[in-house]
Design an enzyme around this catalytic site. Structure first.
Site, PDB file in Angstrom:
ATOM      1  N   GLY A  56       2.152   6.999  -2.050  1.00 21.32           N
ATOM      2  CA  GLY A  56       0.939   6.299  -2.448  1.00 21.32           C
ATOM      3  C   GLY A  56      -0.007   7.136  -3.287  1.00 21.32           C
ATOM      4  O   GLY A  56       0.246   8.295  -3.613  1.00 21.32           O
ATOM      5  N   ALA A 100      -4.727   3.542   7.810  1.00 26.36           N
ATOM      6  CA  ALA A 100      -6.180   3.715   7.892  1.00 26.36           C
ATOM      7  C   ALA A 100      -6.800   2.326   7.888  1.00 26.36           C
ATOM      8  O   ALA A 100      -6.729   1.603   6.892  1.00 26.36           O
ATOM      9  CB  ALA A 100      -6.694   4.541   6.708  1.00 26.36           C
ATOM     10  N   CYS A 151      -5.923   3.277  -3.724  1.00 24.31           N
ATOM     11  CA  CYS A 151      -4.461   3.134  -3.767  1.00 24.31           C
ATOM     12  C   CYS A 151      -3.949   2.931  -5.191  1.00 24.31           C
ATOM     13  O   CYS A 151      -2.856   2.401  -5.403  1.00 24.31           O
ATOM     14  CB  CYS A 151      -3.993   1.998  -2.851  1.00 24.31           C
TER      15      CYS A 151
END
Length: 216
Positions: free
Chosen positions: A71, A151, A167
């Site tokens: 990511g 998260a 992201c």
């Protein structure tokens, strides 16, 4: 092996926990019990292996830590539940995609208990309420074992997300469970997410501990 240790770490700086994740994964063997680490981090941006500098718009006084998960960049801070999945997925005969799906399902199912409709997206890992992202996800697999994790935004200052493209998506709007009638406290959200994940993966024996493991 259907044993699971759920480890409550409280509030801890990101880097010592990350280093311990690596050490734990490198030291574990076929008899090591799977663990979930539940933690709240002080403000920090973490940049995944594929991370591009252009997604760091204006980090300012918040530190940026390059890490070894998948990511792009994300933010961790107080009021966000972070769960690290220290699992031997090879022993469980599950692939990475199945693990991601079960993590996402644990969030979706937890929010459904509050009447909140949430869903994953095929093009962008994580969980969304409408078009807004409530939970980010990034994993690393080493020697058939997972580390890093999710998260979940619960009740936090979301403004640091405006300093990045979350992201890697410009204009991605972040939200949190407390804004939708979901959990309002860290403890409430953490308990529900970990218990739902344990149920989905059919762990039958659960042990609660506090603090980082001594070994590994």
């Amino acid at each position: 092996m259907n044993r699971l240790t759920i480890r409550q770490l409280g509030r801890m700086d990101y880097e010592p926990v990350w280093k311990k994740m690596q050490a734990f994964t490198d030291a574990r063997d076929e008899s090591t019990v799977d663990e979930l680490w539940v933690v709240e981090h002080p403000p920090v941006f973490t940049q995944g292996q594929a991370g591009k500098e252009e997604h760091l718009l204006a980090p300012g006084d918040i530190p940026v830590v390059p890490v070894d998960r998948g990511g792009q960049v994300t933010y961790h801070g107080p009021g966000q539940v972070v769960v690290y999945f220290m699992l031997d997925i090879r022993r469980r005969k599950m692939g990475v995609r199945e693990l991601v799906t079960q993590i996402e399902n644990s969030i979706v199912n937890m929010l459904a208990q509050y009447g909140v409709t949430a869903a994953p997206r095929p093009d962008a890992p994580g969980v969304y309420i409408g078009a807004e992202k409530v939970c980010s996800l990034g994993l690393r697999i080493r020697r058939g074992c997972s580390f890093h994790g999710l998260a979940l935004n619960v009740n936090m200052d979301l403004s640091p997300f405006l300093r990045i493209n979350p992201c890697g998506y410009a204009g991605m709007v972040m939200t949190q469970t407390s804004a939708h009638g979901g959990p309002t406290t860290f403890a409430e959200a953490a308990e529900l997410v970990t218990s739902e994940f344990a149920r989905l993966l059919q762990y039958s024996e659960i042990d609660e501990q506090t603090g980082l493991p001594e070994h590994g």
